[in-house]
Design an enzyme around this catalytic site. Structure first.
Site, PDB file in Angstrom:
ATOM      1  N   ASP A 179       0.856  -1.190   0.000  1.00 59.57           N
ATOM      2  CA  ASP A 179       0.000   0.000   0.000  1.00 59.57           C
ATOM      3  C   ASP A 179       0.891   1.239   0.000  1.00 59.57           C
ATOM      4  O   ASP A 179       1.575   1.522   0.991  1.00 59.57           O
ATOM      5  CB  ASP A 179      -0.905  -0.020   1.232  1.00 59.57           C
ATOM      6  N   ASP A 212      -3.160   2.516  -5.916  1.00 59.34           N
ATOM      7  CA  ASP A 212      -1.998   2.554  -5.023  1.00 59.34           C
ATOM      8  C   ASP A 212      -1.796   1.288  -4.197  1.00 59.34           C
ATOM      9  O   ASP A 212      -0.919   1.245  -3.342  1.00 59.34           O
ATOM     10  CB  ASP A 212      -2.108   3.753  -4.078  1.00 59.34           C
ATOM     11  N   GLU A 213      -2.588   0.244  -4.447  1.00 52.93           N
ATOM     12  CA  GLU A 213      -2.451  -0.990  -3.677  1.00 52.93           C
ATOM     13  C   GLU A 213      -2.330  -2.195  -4.609  1.00 52.93           C
ATOM     14  O   GLU A 213      -2.806  -2.165  -5.741  1.00 52.93           O
ATOM     15  CB  GLU A 213      -3.665  -1.196  -2.758  1.00 52.93           C
TER      16      GLU A 213
END
Length: 433
Positions: A29, A127-128
């Protein structure tokens, strides 16, 4: 009083073994992603020590906080609050506009780093991402997962100038729980041996445990992961339905879902798009202009994926920020924007009196998807000679070659105030696939 029998799977977890023995899964993350990218890309190192937030365009009524850095968090700045609210908390807050193309470049660069370790990298938003390390060279257990997580954190910081938190576990749900547990720039191992820690965490921390679900669980005295894990499954199903059983299995560490290979598209269950126009929607014609744009975007995506839908769901948010949804069965399958527009306008008219309840935002989602080719229910009231499909495919071809703005619905010519944003919406939608 009825006492549920001891669940052997729960016992396994409490005995530090779990049900995914030998599996190693990471969840990465990127910390404060938008704000971190802006600080890193600016070249101004002093920004890292100042309160920074990325926000939408207030002139287009998107003036909310999209992301904030660690310094801004200390002032209580929260995602989705208005700029004015954030400024009251921190008058010196530095506001930066969003640059989505820049964020996509950083996200892709991070994924390329992950791919150095495994070809099973499944993005979860921009973003993960999950990484499956099971069976990879040099990976024999959780300790190797911890080592690789530390290597990834170091590499991301050196090459991209931002930080990442990584969770390590034997399943996807606990891996994500780990990446959320400690931030920024941290590695957290949540294997079955850490279950005494996991079971004391709030149930709201588990994947897909939404606000309404957690509120209902709290009304029954269930606030911790371990409390939900131990409840009788019949009781859980009674208050939450089949989704409650899934949530309970997550709390028990019984997730066996695999990490997809990078680039592998998961089966789509819905395709939708929504917008917040520059002004409130107070009349049906303005609503129809916006719906025309949204239906065009949704149907273009359906055709790209070779899908059709049998129903639509609409999302409404009024000027008091109250949200509600409605849906309708079409009675046939389609990927035609003409069809979706007709049904969405009808559903809007049945659901909202715009003269009494102006809308701040509106969305259209195609649901009950099916393959474009193959057996499908056809309408008894519409001509099905294939003309609409031919026209739609021709429009798609023109847009791919010359740009989305080169051909549009005649209705858009009536949009003198630019409230539908067809070209902008389509470009953002396709870029964030």
């Amino acid at each position: 009083m009825y006492k549920s029998p001891e669940n052997p799977l729960v016992s396994e977890i409490y005995n530090n073994s779990g049900i995914n023995n030998g599996r190693v899964v990471l969840h990465a993350d990127l910390n404060n992603f938008f704000a971190s990218v802006e600080c890193s890309n600016s070249g101004d190192m002093s920004l890292w020590k100042k309160p920074v937030a990325v926000c939408g365009d207030s002139k287009s009524r998107h003036g909310i906080i999209l992301a904030k850095n660690e310094v801004a968090k200390k002032y209580g700045i929260k995602t989705a609050e208005t700029i004015n609210e954030a400024k009251k908390k921190c008058p010196k807050l530095i506001l930066l506009p969003a640059h989505y193309e820049l964020y996509m470049r950083y996200a892709n660069a991070a994924r390329q780093i992950y791919l150095r370790y495994t070809d099973r990298v499944e993005p979860f938003g921009m973003d993960e991402a999950w990484l499956e390390l099971t069976g990879c060279r040099g990976v024999y257990g959780i300790d190797d997962g911890r080592r690789i997580a530390d290597e990834i954190r170091k590499t991301v910081k050196e090459e991209l100038g931002i930080t990442v938190s990584v969770g390590v576990s034997d399943n996807k749900v606990f891996a994500k729980l780990g990446s959320d547990y400690k931030k920024p720039d941290a590695t957290t191992v949540f294997s079955p041996s850490e279950y005494p820690v996991i079971r004391e965490l709030p149930v709201s921390e588990i994947l897909y445990a939404g606000k309404s679900t957690c509120a209902k669980l709290k009304s029954f005295g269930i606030t911790k992961i371990g409390e939900l894990a131990k409840k009788d499954p019949c009781f859980v199903k009674g208050i939450l339905g089949k989704n409650g059983i899934m949530l309970q299995s997550f709390c028990r560490g019984e997730d066996t879902s695999k990490v997809a290979f990078f680039g592998e598209s998961p089966e789509a269950k819905s395709v939708g798009n929504s917008t917040t126009p520059p002004k409130d929607i107070t009349g049906f014609f303005d609503a129809k202009l916006i719906l025309s744009s949204l239906c065009d975007i949704v149907c273009t995506r359906l055709r790209e994926e070779n899908l059709k839908c049998r129903a639509i769901r609409m999302h409404f948010r009024d000027t008091e920020l109250h949200s509600f949804e409605r849906q309708v069965q079409l009675g046939f399958s389609t990927s035609s924007s003409k069809d979706l527009l007709a049904f969405s306008c009808r559903l809007l008219a049945q659901s909202v009196d715009l003269s009494k309840t102006p809308l701040r935002s509106i969305g259209v989602c195609a649901i009950q998807l099916c393959p474009a080719k193959g057996e499908a229910q056809m309408s008894l009231f519409e001509e099905n000679d294939g003309k609409k499909d031919v026209i739609d495919k021709t429009v798609d071809s023109v847009r791919r070659r010359f740009g989305v703005e080169k051909i549009s619905n005649a209705l858009s010519l009536c949009d003198k105030e630019g409230i539908s944003h067809l070209s902008r919406g389509y470009e953002v939608f396709t870029n964030l696939r």
